[in-house]
Write an enzyme that holds these catalytic residues in place. Structure first.
Site, PDB file in Angstrom:
ATOM      1  N   ARG A   1       0.831  -1.202   0.000  1.00  0.00           N
ATOM      2  CA  ARG A   1       0.000   0.000   0.000  1.00  0.00           C
ATOM      3  C   ARG A   1       0.870   1.258   0.000  1.00  0.00           C
ATOM      4  NH1 ARG A   1       1.640   1.862   3.996  1.00  0.00           N
ATOM      5  NH2 ARG A   1       0.464   3.761   3.718  1.00  0.00           N
TER       6      ARG A   1
ATOM      7  N   ASP B   1      -2.261  10.925  -2.381  1.00  0.00           N
ATOM      8  CA  ASP B   1      -2.541   9.830  -3.317  1.00  0.00           C
ATOM      9  C   ASP B   1      -2.824  10.341  -4.724  1.00  0.00           C
ATOM     10  OD1 ASP B   1      -3.210   8.703  -0.501  1.00  0.00           O
ATOM     11  OD2 ASP B   1      -2.836   7.004  -1.827  1.00  0.00           O
TER      12      ASP B   1
HETATM   13  O1  MRU Z   1      -4.894   3.247   1.827  1.00  0.00           O
HETATM   14  P1  MRU Z   1      -3.417   3.488   1.871  1.00  0.00           P
HETATM   15  O2  MRU Z   1      -2.788   2.955   3.113  1.00  0.00           O
HETATM   16  O3  MRU Z   1      -2.723   3.007   0.621  1.00  0.00           O
HETATM   17  O4  MRU Z   1      -3.287   5.068   1.911  1.00  0.00           O
HETATM   18  C1  MRU Z   1      -2.022   5.635   1.896  1.00  0.00           C
HETATM   19  C2  MRU Z   1      -2.045   7.112   2.070  1.00  0.00           C
HETATM   20  O5  MRU Z   1      -3.071   7.737   2.100  1.00  0.00           O
HETATM   21  C3  MRU Z   1      -0.713   7.794   2.110  1.00  0.00           C
HETATM   22  O6  MRU Z   1      -0.800   8.940   2.889  1.00  0.00           O
HETATM   23  C4  MRU Z   1      -0.336   8.204   0.683  1.00  0.00           C
HETATM   24  O7  MRU Z   1      -0.385   7.100  -0.181  1.00  0.00           O
HETATM   25  C5  MRU Z   1       1.007   8.805   0.614  1.00  0.00           C
HETATM   26  S1  MRU Z   1       2.248   7.555   0.824  1.00  0.00           S
HETATM   27  C6  MRU Z   1       3.752   8.147   0.556  1.00  0.00           C
END
Ligand code: MRU
Length: 350
Positions: free
Chosen positions: A44, A235
């Site tokens: 993730r 994201d």
């Molecule tokens: O659902 P996830 O755990 O993949 O969400 C991750 C995030 O929201 C992070 O803050 C984002 O990907 C930035 S990671 C460098």
């Protein structure tokens, strides 16, 4: 620690759903296993999802044999679709997939061995570039943040989420190395607890002083004057600077405005979606209600209760003090700042 690597013609990754209680690694030569790991959040974090999909692409194309040249383009399309359907919000996934597809199509008629070498080289380049971007983001961020920083962060943005030291977390680690960091407060990040499970684990391993809080403690901390900057990842960032990040980021930005605390986003330019004009166009992933009604497999809410669980929210650009990228810290007006970024054509955006 590397959350994911290419080793002996396989993808090796840590299963993040088991952290911090178990450090369990999976090694696979099957792209479907990688796609499933992205879907289930075993892999993730926006940049890491892109890197995983790039190596997944390699695994899929490695299955092609000599007499299958005519099948190559349909195989490329099929692999692209497999990974594109895993998670909708992090644009790094689509950015990496487009790069892989572009390079594979360009090498379509090469001898099989050259074709495979070319595709692997692109995946390795995506990985190496991300590692370098993490380093630069850390340096720019450390310059921008206040001295004796007491930072609040949300979700997980470290080496578990990227190909290097992280985004927001690279800023934190660089501040620490430069003796400019006083303390970090970590939002636990319900429902999947990326803050409590992953960021707390990473900061502890790095020896960085940090305190875990429940998400709803953030406002009180700010009121007490204990936070002088907020740094989070992203994201997907729209061309006007509106930013999708883990749900709960928007409320931090609203609180930051009220308390006059700078709110920074740290992300590589691969997280910017130049094709969309505002955050309204960002697709927001909806997660299963069971992630809210249970914690670590234990039911905590009445069976059958209705749940609304978006994985991300969108922070309007006007609430963001700066976007820390590998090309420097972008400031308002973001539309102009983002338009002036250098994006090399080799990145294969379609
Ligand atoms: O659902 P996830 O755990 O993949 O969400 C991750 C995030 O929201 C992070 O803050 C984002 O990907 C930035 S990671 C460098």
């Amino acid at each position: 620690m590397r959350a994911l690597e290419w080793r002996n013609r396989k993808v090796r990754f840590i299963d993040q759903t088991k952290l911090p209680l178990e450090e369990y690694f999976i090694e696979t030569d099957d792209e479907v296993v990688v796609a499933h790991a992205i879907k289930s959040l075993a892999i993730r974090g926006a940049p890491l999802i892109g890197i995983a999909a790039a190596y997944g692409f390699v695994l899929a194309l490695n299955k092609l044999s000599e007499n299958e040249t005519p099948k190559r383009s349909s195989h490329i399309e099929k692999t692209h679709n497999l990974f594109a359907s895993t998670r909708p919000t992090a644009v790094n996934l689509f950015w990496a997939l487009n790069r892989m597809k572009h390079i594979a199509l360009r090498a379509l008629n090469e001898p099989l061995a050259t074709f495979k070498i070319t595709v692997l080289a692109e995946a390795k380049a995506i990985h190496a570039e991300d590692e370098e971007m993490c380093r630069t983001i850390g340096a720019w961020g450390a310059e921008a943040l206040p001295n004796a920083a007491t930072i609040l962060t949300h979700c997980n943005t470290g080496s578990l989420a990227t190909g290097g030291a992280g985004t927001a977390q690279s800023v934190i680690a660089t501040l620490w190395e430069q003796h400019k960091l006083k303390h970090v407060y970590i939002d636990e990040t319900r429902p999947l607890l990326q803050g409590a499970r992953l960021t707390a684990w990473e900061l502890k391993n790095l020896g960085i002083p940090a305190t875990l809080i429940t998400d709803n403690t953030a406002a009180f901390l700010m009121q007490l004057g204990l936070i002088n900057a907020i740094v989070v990842g992203a994201d997907r960032i729209a061309a006007n600077g509106d930013t999708a990040n883990k749900v709960g980021t928007y409320s931090l930005a609203v609180l930051a405005l009220h308390h006059a605390i700078p709110m920074y986003i740290a992300a590589p330019t691969s997280t910017i979606d130049f094709e969309i004009t505002s955050g309204k166009e960002i697709p927001i992933e909806q997660r299963s209600g069971t992630e809210v009604t249970s914690i670590l497999g234990k039911q905590i809410a009445p069976h059958g209760v209705e749940v609304y669980s978006p994985a991300f929210d969108v922070t309007p650009n006007e609430l963001i003090s700066g976007i820390i990228t590998e090309q420097g810290v972008l400031r308002k007006p973001y539309r102009e700042a983002i338009a002036s970024l250098k994006i090399s054509s080799s990145k294969g955006r379609e």
